[in-house]
Design an enzyme around this catalytic site. Structure first.
Site, mmCIF file in Angstrom:
data_model
loop_
_atom_site.group_PDB
_atom_site.id
_atom_site.type_symbol
_atom_site.label_atom_id
_atom_site.label_comp_id
_atom_site.label_asym_id
_atom_site.label_seq_id
_atom_site.Cartn_x
_atom_site.Cartn_y
_atom_site.Cartn_z
ATOM 1 N N GLY A 271 25.933 -62.502 -13.730
ATOM 2 C CA GLY A 271 26.101 -61.061 -13.936
ATOM 3 C C GLY A 271 26.712 -60.373 -12.722
ATOM 4 O O GLY A 271 27.766 -60.769 -12.210
ATOM 5 N N TYR A 272 26.027 -59.346 -12.242
ATOM 6 C CA TYR A 272 26.520 -58.543 -11.122
ATOM 7 C C TYR A 272 26.047 -59.073 -9.767
ATOM 8 O O TYR A 272 26.221 -58.408 -8.747
ATOM 9 C CB TYR A 272 26.050 -57.091 -11.290
ATOM 10 C CG TYR A 272 26.584 -56.399 -12.531
ATOM 11 C CD1 TYR A 272 27.784 -55.689 -12.496
ATOM 12 C CD2 TYR A 272 25.891 -56.441 -13.741
ATOM 13 C CE1 TYR A 272 28.275 -55.040 -13.630
ATOM 14 C CE2 TYR A 272 26.366 -55.808 -14.880
ATOM 15 C CZ TYR A 272 27.560 -55.112 -14.816
ATOM 16 O OH TYR A 272 28.047 -54.474 -15.935
ATOM 17 N N ASP A 273 25.424 -60.267 -9.737
ATOM 18 C CA ASP A 273 24.824 -60.771 -8.490
ATOM 19 C C ASP A 273 25.809 -60.819 -7.319
ATOM 20 O O ASP A 273 25.431 -60.551 -6.179
ATOM 21 C CB ASP A 273 24.245 -62.180 -8.696
ATOM 22 C CG ASP A 273 22.849 -62.139 -9.297
ATOM 23 O OD1 ASP A 273 22.250 -61.043 -9.367
ATOM 24 O OD2 ASP A 273 22.363 -63.210 -9.705
ATOM 25 N N LYS B 75 16.064 -64.811 -4.041
ATOM 26 C CA LYS B 75 16.392 -63.688 -4.945
ATOM 27 C C LYS B 75 15.127 -63.201 -5.656
ATOM 28 O O LYS B 75 14.824 -62.014 -5.657
ATOM 29 C CB LYS B 75 17.456 -64.110 -5.985
ATOM 30 C CG LYS B 75 17.727 -63.021 -7.024
ATOM 31 C CD LYS B 75 18.728 -63.403 -8.114
ATOM 32 C CE LYS B 75 18.781 -62.309 -9.192
ATOM 33 N NZ LYS B 75 19.626 -62.633 -10.339
ATOM 34 N N ASN C 278 19.825 -65.146 -23.517
ATOM 35 C CA ASN C 278 20.743 -65.349 -22.393
ATOM 36 C C ASN C 278 20.200 -66.472 -21.509
ATOM 37 O O ASN C 278 19.172 -66.320 -20.858
ATOM 38 C CB ASN C 278 20.851 -64.026 -21.610
ATOM 39 C CG ASN C 278 21.720 -64.141 -20.364
ATOM 40 O OD1 ASN C 278 21.859 -65.219 -19.792
ATOM 41 N ND2 ASN C 278 22.287 -63.033 -19.939
ATOM 42 N N HIS D 53 14.449 -57.298 -8.992
ATOM 43 C CA HIS D 53 13.917 -56.528 -10.116
ATOM 44 C C HIS D 53 13.149 -57.427 -11.086
ATOM 45 O O HIS D 53 12.043 -57.123 -11.500
ATOM 46 C CB HIS D 53 15.094 -55.852 -10.821
ATOM 47 C CG HIS D 53 16.276 -56.765 -10.996
ATOM 48 N ND1 HIS D 53 16.988 -57.253 -9.924
ATOM 49 C CD2 HIS D 53 16.826 -57.356 -12.090
ATOM 50 C CE1 HIS D 53 17.934 -58.073 -10.346
ATOM 51 N NE2 HIS D 53 17.845 -58.165 -11.663
ATOM 52 N N ARG D 54 13.759 -58.578 -11.466
ATOM 53 C CA ARG D 54 13.120 -59.451 -12.471
ATOM 54 C C ARG D 54 11.889 -60.132 -11.885
ATOM 55 O O ARG D 54 10.862 -60.246 -12.540
ATOM 56 C CB ARG D 54 14.142 -60.475 -12.992
ATOM 57 C CG ARG D 54 13.608 -61.316 -14.156
ATOM 58 C CD ARG D 54 14.700 -62.096 -14.863
ATOM 59 N NE ARG D 54 15.645 -61.232 -15.526
ATOM 60 C CZ ARG D 54 16.866 -60.950 -15.058
ATOM 61 N NH1 ARG D 54 17.296 -61.505 -13.936
ATOM 62 N NH2 ARG D 54 17.663 -60.129 -15.698
ATOM 63 N N ASP E 256 14.779 -56.521 -20.465
ATOM 64 C CA ASP E 256 16.095 -55.915 -20.515
ATOM 65 C C ASP E 256 16.376 -55.315 -19.143
ATOM 66 O O ASP E 256 15.496 -54.709 -18.536
ATOM 67 C CB ASP E 256 16.180 -54.851 -21.603
ATOM 68 C CG ASP E 256 17.613 -54.650 -22.060
ATOM 69 O OD1 ASP E 256 18.226 -55.621 -22.542
ATOM 70 O OD2 ASP E 256 18.147 -53.528 -21.915
ATOM 71 N N LYS F 165 19.186 -65.694 -17.896
ATOM 72 C CA LYS F 165 17.931 -64.960 -17.732
ATOM 73 C C LYS F 165 16.740 -65.852 -18.039
ATOM 74 O O LYS F 165 15.726 -65.813 -17.344
ATOM 75 C CB LYS F 165 17.918 -63.721 -18.652
ATOM 76 C CG LYS F 165 18.877 -62.670 -18.205
ATOM 77 C CD LYS F 165 18.648 -61.293 -18.802
ATOM 78 C CE LYS F 165 17.841 -61.258 -20.045
ATOM 79 N NZ LYS F 165 17.772 -59.910 -20.632
HETATM 80 P P1 IMP Z 1 20.336 -57.771 -20.368
HETATM 81 O O1 IMP Z 1 20.652 -56.692 -21.340
HETATM 82 O O2 IMP Z 1 18.953 -57.704 -19.871
HETATM 83 O O3 IMP Z 1 20.709 -59.127 -20.886
HETATM 84 O O4 IMP Z 1 21.217 -57.561 -19.065
HETATM 85 C C1 IMP Z 1 22.372 -56.798 -19.099
HETATM 86 C C2 IMP Z 1 23.395 -57.325 -18.139
HETATM 87 O O5 IMP Z 1 22.973 -57.024 -16.820
HETATM 88 C C3 IMP Z 1 23.630 -58.831 -18.163
HETATM 89 O O6 IMP Z 1 24.581 -59.184 -19.104
HETATM 90 C C4 IMP Z 1 24.131 -59.079 -16.751
HETATM 91 O O7 IMP Z 1 25.505 -58.807 -16.678
HETATM 92 C C5 IMP Z 1 23.388 -58.045 -15.953
HETATM 93 N N1 IMP Z 1 22.194 -58.604 -15.313
HETATM 94 C C6 IMP Z 1 20.944 -58.725 -15.822
HETATM 95 N N2 IMP Z 1 20.123 -59.260 -14.921
HETATM 96 C C7 IMP Z 1 20.866 -59.497 -13.823
HETATM 97 C C8 IMP Z 1 20.573 -60.053 -12.550
HETATM 98 O O8 IMP Z 1 19.440 -60.465 -12.228
HETATM 99 N N3 IMP Z 1 21.597 -60.119 -11.685
HETATM 100 C C9 IMP Z 1 22.857 -59.686 -11.984
HETATM 101 N N4 IMP Z 1 23.179 -59.170 -13.148
HETATM 102 C C10 IMP Z 1 22.193 -59.069 -14.069
#
Ligand code: IMP
Length: 201
Positions: free
Chosen positions: A156-158, A179, A17, A184-185, A74, A20
């Protein structure tokens, strides 16, 4: 790996992704040489029922394909009033092939006028070495779900996530560094750097 001749650990990033990967590169840029995953390695099916399990599937696949240590993360968004959904299913919550906006719209629709809008972003990070060793760390960020999209940044959900430790802006309204300072990340990868250093890597 972390010697005077090669002071920066090198890790292959297992994530496919680009949003990410950009964040991980930004967070690790001073300490780790992050190598892009080879384009010819197919995406793994992320069908584990935990974040750590999915991170392991990705890291193992890339480590085995490249023969060098691989890092995978993840992430899931857990909404209290939805019993922790979408959680590990955050990526394709609105259906196969859905967009980020589809997922946010589903979240806003499912919450409706709910007043308890508490949620937690959770990231699990896993490093896998070719000899089978692993390091697993995580990072969490508590917050609330906004009533509508706010802001143009992030992914994503930001646009619907307002972190408790911020100043009321959604993640999508923040500069990247702001951010990562509380996300979390950001937390998970800073924990990873501490764990790598403690392990002498
Ligand atoms: P993944 O499986 O780690 O790729 O993340 C799952 C989903 O969570 C992604 O497709 C995004 O929609 C959402 N996501 C992951 N990280 C973030 C973030 O830092 N901010 C907002 N949405 C996130």
């Amino acid at each position: 790996m972390n010697t005077p001749h090669n002071p920066r650990p090198q890790l292959v990033c297992a994530s496919a992704n680009p949003d990410k990967v950009a964040e991980i590169e930004f967070i690790l840029r001073d300490v780790v040489d992050l190598v892009a995953r080879p384009a010819d390695v197919p995406d793994v099916v992320e069908d584990a029922d935990t974040l750590e399990g999915n991170a392991r599937l990705k890291a193992v696949a890339i480590c085995e394909a490249t023969g060098v240590p691989a890092v995978a993360d993840d992430t899931g968004l857990e909404v209290l009033a939805l019993d922790g959904a979408p959680g590990v299913y955050s990526a394709r919550w609105a259906g196969e092939g859905c967009s980020y906006a589809d997922n946010r719209n589903k979240l806003l629709a499912e919450l409706g006028g709910e007043t308890d809008r508490r949620a937690v972003f959770r990231t699990s990070v896993l490093v896998r070495w070719p000899d089978g060793r692993e390091l697993v760390v995580d990072g969490v960020c508590p917050g609330t779900i906004a009533l509508a999209d706010r802001g143009e940044g992030g992914f994503g959900y930001d646009a619907v996530f307002v972190p408790d430790e911020g100043d009321g802006r959604s993640f999508a309204e923040m500069a990247e560094a702001d951010k990562h300072a509380i996300s979390h990340r950001g937390r998970a990868f800073r924990n990873l750097l501490d764990a790598l250093s403690a392990a002498g890597e």
